[in-house]
Each structure stands twice: as structure tokens, then as C-alpha cells.
Design a protein around this motif. Structure first.
Motif, PDB file in Angstrom:
ATOM      1  N   GLN A   1     -44.210 -69.487  11.710  1.00 22.78           N
ATOM      2  CA  GLN A   1     -43.046 -70.199  12.249  1.00 22.78           C
ATOM      3  C   GLN A   1     -42.509 -71.187  11.211  1.00 22.78           C
ATOM      4  OE1 GLN A   1     -42.669 -73.568  13.412  1.00 22.78           O
ATOM      5  NE2 GLN A   1     -40.618 -73.138  14.213  1.00 22.78           N
ATOM      6  N   GLY A   2     -43.437 -71.905  10.572  1.00 22.15           N
ATOM      7  CA  GLY A   2     -43.027 -72.862   9.537  1.00 22.15           C
ATOM      8  C   GLY A   2     -42.305 -72.185   8.383  1.00 22.15           C
ATOM      9  N   ALA A   3     -42.785 -70.980   8.036  1.00 16.93           N
ATOM     10  CA  ALA A   3     -42.166 -70.262   6.924  1.00 16.93           C
ATOM     11  C   ALA A   3     -40.799 -69.719   7.303  1.00 16.93           C
ATOM     12  CB  ALA A   3     -43.075 -69.116   6.472  1.00 16.93           C
ATOM     13  N   LEU A   4     -40.633 -69.353   8.598  1.00 13.41           N
ATOM     14  CA  LEU A   4     -39.361 -68.769   9.029  1.00 13.41           C
ATOM     15  C   LEU A   4     -38.294 -69.829   9.298  1.00 13.41           C
ATOM     16  CD1 LEU A   4     -40.520 -66.011  11.536  1.00 13.41           C
ATOM     17  CD2 LEU A   4     -39.615 -65.679   9.238  1.00 13.41           C
ATOM     18  N   ALA A   5     -38.744 -71.039   9.701  1.00 15.40           N
ATOM     19  CA  ALA A   5     -37.805 -72.062  10.132  1.00 15.40           C
ATOM     20  C   ALA A   5     -36.838 -72.443   9.004  1.00 15.40           C
ATOM     21  CB  ALA A   5     -38.560 -73.286  10.614  1.00 15.40           C
ATOM     22  N   GLU A   6     -35.617 -72.747   9.405  1.00  9.14           N
ATOM     23  CA  GLU A   6     -34.601 -73.138   8.431  1.00  9.14           C
ATOM     24  C   GLU A   6     -34.954 -74.471   7.777  1.00  9.14           C
ATOM     25  OE1 GLU A   6     -31.868 -72.281   6.870  1.00  9.14           O
ATOM     26  OE2 GLU A   6     -32.197 -70.237   7.559  1.00  9.14           O
ATOM     27  N   GLU A   7     -35.120 -75.476   8.643  1.00 11.71           N
ATOM     28  CA  GLU A   7     -35.448 -76.817   8.167  1.00 11.71           C
ATOM     29  C   GLU A   7     -36.939 -77.018   8.256  1.00 11.71           C
ATOM     30  OE1 GLU A   7     -33.680 -79.560   7.181  1.00 11.71           O
ATOM     31  OE2 GLU A   7     -31.883 -78.322   6.993  1.00 11.71           O
ATOM     32  N   HIS A   8     -37.501 -77.748   7.312  1.00  9.67           N
ATOM     33  CA  HIS A   8     -38.916 -78.046   7.440  1.00  9.67           C
ATOM     34  C   HIS A   8     -39.100 -79.475   7.878  1.00  9.67           C
ATOM     35  CE1 HIS A   8     -41.019 -74.480   5.995  1.00  9.67           C
ATOM     36  NE2 HIS A   8     -39.848 -74.238   5.485  1.00  9.67           N
TER      37      HIS A   8
ATOM     38  N   ARG B   1     -49.294 -62.437  23.636  1.00  5.76           N
ATOM     39  CA  ARG B   1     -47.843 -62.305  23.453  1.00  5.76           C
ATOM     40  C   ARG B   1     -47.105 -63.544  23.984  1.00  5.76           C
ATOM     41  NH1 ARG B   1     -43.592 -60.433  26.463  1.00  5.76           N
ATOM     42  NH2 ARG B   1     -44.969 -60.000  28.208  1.00  5.76           N
ATOM     43  N   ILE B   2     -47.469 -63.974  25.205  1.00  2.00           N
ATOM     44  CA  ILE B   2     -46.716 -65.067  25.811  1.00  2.00           C
ATOM     45  C   ILE B   2     -47.188 -66.429  25.320  1.00  2.00           C
ATOM     46  CG2 ILE B   2     -46.169 -66.206  28.010  1.00  2.00           C
ATOM     47  CD1 ILE B   2     -46.372 -63.352  29.265  1.00  2.00           C
TER      48      ILE B   2
ATOM     49  N   HIS C   1     -38.120 -65.773  19.670  1.00  2.00           N
ATOM     50  CA  HIS C   1     -37.695 -64.365  19.651  1.00  2.00           C
ATOM     51  C   HIS C   1     -38.235 -63.609  18.439  1.00  2.00           C
ATOM     52  CE1 HIS C   1     -34.673 -66.412  17.205  1.00  2.00           C
ATOM     53  NE2 HIS C   1     -34.503 -65.264  16.602  1.00  2.00           N
ATOM     54  N   HIS C   2     -38.733 -64.344  17.419  1.00  2.46           N
ATOM     55  CA  HIS C   2     -39.392 -63.644  16.304  1.00  2.46           C
ATOM     56  C   HIS C   2     -40.763 -63.113  16.711  1.00  2.46           C
ATOM     57  CE1 HIS C   2     -36.457 -64.893  13.386  1.00  2.46           C
ATOM     58  NE2 HIS C   2     -36.630 -66.171  13.696  1.00  2.46           N
ATOM     59  N   GLY C   3     -41.284 -63.662  17.824  1.00  2.00           N
ATOM     60  CA  GLY C   3     -42.658 -63.393  18.224  1.00  2.00           C
ATOM     61  C   GLY C   3     -43.030 -61.933  18.307  1.00  2.00           C
ATOM     62  N   ARG C   4     -42.131 -61.154  18.885  1.00  3.01           N
ATOM     63  CA  ARG C   4     -42.409 -59.748  19.151  1.00  3.01           C
ATOM     64  C   ARG C   4     -42.880 -59.002  17.887  1.00  3.01           C
ATOM     65  NH1 ARG C   4     -41.426 -55.830  23.206  1.00  3.01           N
ATOM     66  NH2 ARG C   4     -41.610 -57.502  24.707  1.00  3.01           N
ATOM     67  N   LYS C   5     -42.238 -59.334  16.760  1.00  9.63           N
ATOM     68  CA  LYS C   5     -42.537 -58.640  15.514  1.00  9.63           C
ATOM     69  C   LYS C   5     -43.972 -58.895  15.063  1.00  9.63           C
ATOM     70  CE  LYS C   5     -40.214 -59.714  11.661  1.00  9.63           C
ATOM     71  NZ  LYS C   5     -39.011 -60.086  10.895  1.00  9.63           N
ATOM     72  N   TYR C   6     -44.489 -60.091  15.390  1.00  6.88           N
ATOM     73  CA  TYR C   6     -45.805 -60.458  14.877  1.00  6.88           C
ATOM     74  C   TYR C   6     -46.922 -60.274  15.897  1.00  6.88           C
ATOM     75  CZ  TYR C   6     -43.109 -62.419  11.071  1.00  6.88           C
ATOM     76  OH  TYR C   6     -42.268 -62.566  10.021  1.00  6.88           O
ATOM     77  N   VAL C   7     -46.553 -59.825  17.120  1.00  5.75           N
ATOM     78  CA  VAL C   7     -47.570 -59.667  18.162  1.00  5.75           C
ATOM     79  C   VAL C   7     -48.698 -58.745  17.699  1.00  5.75           C
ATOM     80  CG1 VAL C   7     -48.000 -58.583  20.386  1.00  5.75           C
ATOM     81  CG2 VAL C   7     -46.196 -60.237  20.172  1.00  5.75           C
ATOM     82  N   VAL C   8     -48.337 -57.680  16.980  1.00  6.86           N
ATOM     83  CA  VAL C   8     -49.342 -56.700  16.564  1.00  6.86           C
ATOM     84  C   VAL C   8     -50.443 -57.387  15.749  1.00  6.86           C
ATOM     85  CG1 VAL C   8     -49.732 -54.588  15.271  1.00  6.86           C
ATOM     86  CG2 VAL C   8     -47.601 -54.910  16.525  1.00  6.86           C
ATOM     87  N   TYR C   9     -50.032 -58.140  14.736  1.00  6.86           N
ATOM     88  CA  TYR C   9     -51.028 -58.797  13.897  1.00  6.86           C
ATOM     89  C   TYR C   9     -51.766 -59.885  14.680  1.00  6.86           C
ATOM     90  CZ  TYR C   9     -53.225 -61.516  10.251  1.00  6.86           C
ATOM     91  OH  TYR C   9     -54.142 -62.189   9.510  1.00  6.86           O
ATOM     92  N   LEU C  10     -51.014 -60.701  15.417  1.00  5.31           N
ATOM     93  CA  LEU C  10     -51.653 -61.802  16.141  1.00  5.31           C
ATOM     94  C   LEU C  10     -52.669 -61.284  17.148  1.00  5.31           C
ATOM     95  CD1 LEU C  10     -48.558 -64.112  16.724  1.00  5.31           C
ATOM     96  CD2 LEU C  10     -50.372 -64.383  15.036  1.00  5.31           C
TER      97      LEU C  10
END
Lengths: 275, 55
Positions: free
Chosen positions: A268-275, A90-91, A100-109
Motif C-alpha cells: 500500500q505504501g509503495a502504491l500510494a501517491e503521497e507518502h 481478502r476482507i 480496490h487494489h486488494g484483489r490483485k494481491y489476494v493470491v499472494y497474501l
């Protein structure tokens, strides 16, 4: 040493080494396609590798259920260890990369990390001695799931048009150059990512297993069957085998970590606004 | 880090393979393959610069 005794040593010392006594057989690709052990000839035919997968899945489930069945405020024993392990993902992976998006993906990761680690580490656990991830099926499936997750996350965050545009058309490039740039971006983002995830993991685990088998069969051959001065090289081979075993433990952890970290980086790359 | 390597591999691969097909099609030996690999590599360097190098 008597022939029967030698045969017994052959079969008990390294259950995997085949070949006639008295000649050295280097490990081959056949290592990774062991024969059926259960339900032979049916749809559910199981080899040693399949059984290892079932076993390690059970071990993981039992561990996490015991750890979190009756969670206490002050964790003890298995819960303590389980929390440490989950906090690591998690950390150090989810929140480190995804914020802050991390929490949502902790399960899969966390699932990917512990699954891969459990399946990798079997390469050095004595009766099992092959990584369940050293055959391509499991890494490939996980890579496909990772691919789906990061693409779906990207499309949901930005809509399909913007997501494709951000990935395929990097800003600030003169228009005609897109003709050269876009195919490369397409291949590297949408085709190469799952392929490299798969190959990195499988190749590492295969190579590790082959190294271990090579050094330990060589040790056995040199010490027990070679004559004269050559026996000394058996000790060197044993030392290398020992070093490879230690390395394999590190690699098991590292490959699970890299796979999980890259999954997080791709999301993270997919979520980020700018690439 | 890893995506940079991905791009650097994909560049020569994509345009190299495109060049290979162009060679087959136009009946050259390896001309377009070589051109493709070089162009692909330069383009992937350019992509890395665009994406990561400009800060």
C-alpha cells in the motif's frame, strides 16, 4: 521406577528431550538443527523440519483442493470453511489495507497467510512439535518475495524515479537536511523491512518452541526424577507448559497475520501517491 | 506503526555506524559514534514528524 521404564518414559513422553536420565538438560539451539531422516548424505537430505514443510504443504493443498473442487452456490462442509478462511484474508487484510487494489494481491497474501499459519501451528501438533518457520530459511525467502513485490509494485505504479524520490526524499524538508534524512530512509525502507519481517517471525517461533520444550522437559524431570517437595514444582511447570501451548496457538495465528498485514501495508505504501 | 519503529531504529543505527567509522578513521574513541547516535535519533524523530505528524 525401574531404569528401563524411565528410559521408555523419557523417549515416549517427550521425543525431543535428550540427555542422560537423572539429569536435567535444558533445551538448546540444537533443537532447531535436527539430524537427517531421509536421503542422508545426498543433496535432498531431509530433517524433521523439512518433512514437516512437505507434510504441511500437502495438507494445505489437499484442504483447498477438497474445498474448492466442486464449488456449490450454497457452500457446505470444507468449502464453507475454505471460503471463510479466504474471506478473512481478502476482507480483513487485502481490501482493508489496499482497497480496490486488494484483489490483485489476494493470491499472494492468502498464500503467505495460510502457509505461515500451517507452518507455525506445527509447533503444537503432537508428533511434529516444531514450527517449520523456526529456522530462518523460509521466513527469509518469504520476506525477500514480499520485498520484491512491494518494490516492483511501486516502480510499476510510479516509475523508478518518482518511486525512489517519494521514498528517499520526503517532501517539505529543507534541502541540506536530506543529507541526514535520505540514508535513514534508505536503510529503514529498503534494508530493514525484509530483515525485521524475517527476525520477528523466526524469533517468535524459536522462542515459543524453546518455552514449550523447557516447561515440558522440566515437568517431566521434576515429576519423575526429582525427590520430595520439589515434585510439586512439576505441577507448576506443567501449568506453565499448558499456558505456553495456548499462547503458542495464538502466536502462530498472530505471526502469520502480522507478516501478511505488513506485506499489505508495504504494498500500500509503495502504491500510494503521497507518502 | 511498524514503519515508525523501523525509522526510529534505522536513524541511530545508520548515523551511529557512520560515527563509528569516523571514529576509527580519525582516531577518536567514541566521540563521533555518540554524536551519530544522537543526530540519527533526532533525525528519525524529525522524519516521523514529517511523514506522520503533520496530518
Amino acid at each position: 521406577m525401574a531404569g528401563a521404564e524411565q528410559m521408555r518414559m523419557n523417549t515416549t513422553f517427550i521425543p525431543l528431550s535428550g540427555g542422560e536420565p537423572g539429569e536435567f538438560t535444558p533445551p538448546s539451539i540444537g533443537e532447531f538443527f535436527p539430524g537427517a531422516l531421509l536421503f542422508e548424505g545426498t543433496l535432498f537430505e531431509m530433517s524433521r523440519i523439512n518433512l514437516i514443510m512437505v507434510l504441511m504443504t500437502t495438507v494445505l493443498c489437499v484442504f483447498f483442493i477438497t474445498a474448492f473442487r466442486r464449488p456449490a452456490v450454497v457452500p457446505r462442509g470444507a468449502q464453507n470453511f475454505g471460503e471463510m478462511a479466504l474471506d478473512f484474508v481478502r476482507i480483513n487484510i487485502a481490501e482493508e489495507v489496499l482497497g480496490h487494489h486488494g484483489r490483485k494481491y489476494v493470491v499472494y497474501l492468502a498464500t503467505v497467510f495460510f502457509m505461515l499459519f500451517a507452518f507455525n501451528i506445527t509447533s503444537v501438533i503432537p508428533p511434529l512439535q516444531i514450527a517449520a518457520t523456526s529456522v530462518i530459511a523460509l521466513p527469509m525467502i518469504l520476506a525477500v518475495i514480499t520485498w520484491l513485490i512491494f518494490n516492483v509494485s511501486g516502480v510499476r505504479a510510479h516509475g523508478i524515479v518518482h518511486y525512489l524520490k517519494a521514498n528517499l526524499f520526503p517532501p517539505g524538508v529543507p534541502k541540506p537536511i536530506y543529507l541526514l534524512v535520505t540514508p535513514i530512509e534508505f536503510v529503514s525502507t529498503f534494508l530493514l523491512r525484509p530483515v525485521t519481517l524475517t527476525i520477528r517471525l523466526v524469533a517468535n517461533m524459536m522462542a515459543g518452541h524453546l518455552l514449550l520444550v523447557l516447561f515440558f522437559t522440566a515437568t517431566q524431570f521434576l515429576l519423575l526424577e526429582a525427590t520430595g517437595v520439589i515434585k510439586i514444582f512439576g505441577l507448576a511447570s506443567f501449568a506453565m507448559g499448558f499456558a505456553s501451548t495456548v499462547l503458542e496457538v495464538v502466536v502462530s495465528f498472530l505471526q502469520a497475520y502480522i507478516f501478511t498485514l505488513l506485506t499489505a501495508v508495504y504494498i500500500q505504501g509503495a502504491l500510494a501517491e503521497e507518502h | 506503526m511498524w514503519s515508525i519503529i523501523g525509522t526510529l531504529v534505522a536513524g541511530p543505527a545508520v548515523w551511529g555506524i557512520a560515527g563509528l567509522f569516523a571514529d576509527r578513521w580519525l582516531g577518536f574513541e567514541r566521540t563521533f559514534t555518540a554524536v551519530g547516535v544522537i543526530v540519527g535519533f533526532l533525525t528519525s524523530l524529525y522524519i516521523v514528524y514529517i511523514r506522520y505528524g503533520r496530518g
